[in-house]
Enzyme design. Sequence first.
Site, PDB file in Angstrom:
ATOM      1  N   GLU A   1      -4.616  -2.679  -0.071  1.00 28.78           N
ATOM      2  CA  GLU A   1      -5.489  -2.716   1.128  1.00 28.78           C
ATOM      3  C   GLU A   1      -6.955  -2.961   0.771  1.00 28.78           C
ATOM      4  O   GLU A   1      -7.850  -2.220   1.222  1.00 28.78           O
ATOM      5  CB  GLU A   1      -5.343  -1.410   1.925  1.00 28.78           C
ATOM      6  CG  GLU A   1      -3.987  -1.251   2.558  1.00 28.78           C
ATOM      7  CD  GLU A   1      -3.868  -0.069   3.533  1.00 28.78           C
ATOM      8  OE1 GLU A   1      -4.800   0.736   3.621  1.00 28.78           O
ATOM      9  OE2 GLU A   1      -2.829   0.023   4.204  1.00 28.78           O
TER      10      GLU A   1
ATOM     11  N   GLU B   1       4.211  -1.420   3.421  1.00 30.21           N
ATOM     12  CA  GLU B   1       3.981  -0.117   4.067  1.00 30.21           C
ATOM     13  C   GLU B   1       4.303  -0.260   5.544  1.00 30.21           C
ATOM     14  O   GLU B   1       3.668  -1.066   6.242  1.00 30.21           O
ATOM     15  CB  GLU B   1       2.532   0.357   3.911  1.00 30.21           C
ATOM     16  CG  GLU B   1       2.212   0.869   2.524  1.00 30.21           C
ATOM     17  CD  GLU B   1       0.821   1.480   2.426  1.00 30.21           C
ATOM     18  OE1 GLU B   1       0.376   2.103   3.412  1.00 30.21           O
ATOM     19  OE2 GLU B   1       0.196   1.315   1.367  1.00 30.21           O
TER      20      GLU B   1
END
Length: 502
Positions: A172, A291
């Site tokens: 991320e 995720e």
Amino acid sequence: MKATATAHRDFTISTIDNRIYGAFLEHLGRAIYSGIYEPNHPTANADGMREDVIDLVRELDVPVVRYPGGNFVSAYNWEDGIGPRQDRPVRLDLAWHTSESNEVGIHEFADWCQSVGTEMMLAVNLGSRGLDAARNFVEYVNHPGGSYWSDLRRANGREEPWNVRLWCLGNEMDGPWQIGHKNAAEYGRLAAETAKAIRAFDPGLELVVCGSSHSGMPTYPDWEATVLEHTYDVVDYISLHMYFANHEKNTGNYLALTSKLETYIDTVAGVIQFVKAKRRSKKDVYISFDEWNVWYHSSQQDRAILQGGDGWPHAPGLLEDIYNFEDVLQVGLILNAFIRKADVVKIACIAQLVNVIAPIMTERGGPAWRQTIYYPYYFASRFGRGTALDLAVDCPTYDSDQFSNVKYADVAAVHTEDGGVSVFAVNRHPTEAIELDVDMLGFDHMSLLDHQVLTHSDINAVNSKDRPDEVAPRAGSGARMGGGRLTVSLPPYSYQMIRIGG
Ligand code: AHR
């Protein structure tokens, strides 16, 4: 209400990469400590790993587990987790405002993966560190011997390399909350150079570059385009993350989020095609949805720890969402979407696996149990391997506040490796059953093997240590396979798996 579908054995979407049933374990909360590792637990094995948890993970047949983060990885020194335990440093984990004892590192995690029968998917730190730490980690993990890092691994008790194929280039990195956050160009360059270095060890490694943290990020989807322009030739996958929430307590809106998920996948697949065309490339890049899950039940209670109010606790309860029956439907819908997108989604990881937004919960010194969402994940992972069938589904629809034409019946089907067919269906209607009729072209000779249903009179019903089976599958009734047709009644708000074969 009626729904019809047509399945044809030659009308396929793609072979399913089994790794879409992967999971994720981060050094976060009690995922590792008192999740998988608890040396004083009555079921602990010689390595201090909980055998009760190992049994549940084995039952899920998880093909790959991403590790060690997550936000955690962006300030993690992998070397802290090697060598004698008593010499390992305690560090402050900046991502989750906790202390990290480093009792579990790569050796312990690798051994645990072997016990549960799964592959490792490792992330390198491109936040506080960079190319150098990443290449050393890869050398430690994958090089046979005769070099500094590989010989250190051998000295630490592991003679053979682990030969990990799948590596994430950070986590991320578009998120301002990330330690070492970067803009797309900065990250794209770093990821490309790191990929080049890692590939020098082994050109066959599979590399995942960070996409956006979610589709609501202000830099989405420019981030994907820029990052891929830098890395297209040297990576294999781009990551997507998405968490689902029902803050407004509107089940219709919540269950319609599948449309957002599918649009997200389609958009990133489009960006991949755009960059491929721009680069006149023959190579393909796929999606690693590494995720995904429901995450919102615990947000309020986590606030104090995340804001530092509790100091730096070691392995506190964090992100311990207690899932309800409604979440069963959501997780079933997400998995159905991955099956339908099997041509572009090749890896997906439920986030996470134990205690932290997870299908498995544990109590310190106590039992481990299956949360409600365990079951749709179990059915898809166990019976959803093979080739995704391109079903033509026709059924009534509804409009949510955000999306139009959401089908009440959400159906996915897999021509399984054993020659049968598994059908996964969710009824999104609160009060009406759906009579589903599937024309099974090319499967006429088959008969019904199994029909499992999850439903509950209370969408807020949960499983707990004391009532672990409050929400659990039961054998369905009324499914029929005959004359080349599968007919089944889907109760209101229900998830089911139907298998035919023979
Ligand atoms: O899974 C929990 C967190 O969600 C991960 O650490 C991070 O990558 C994401 O924001």
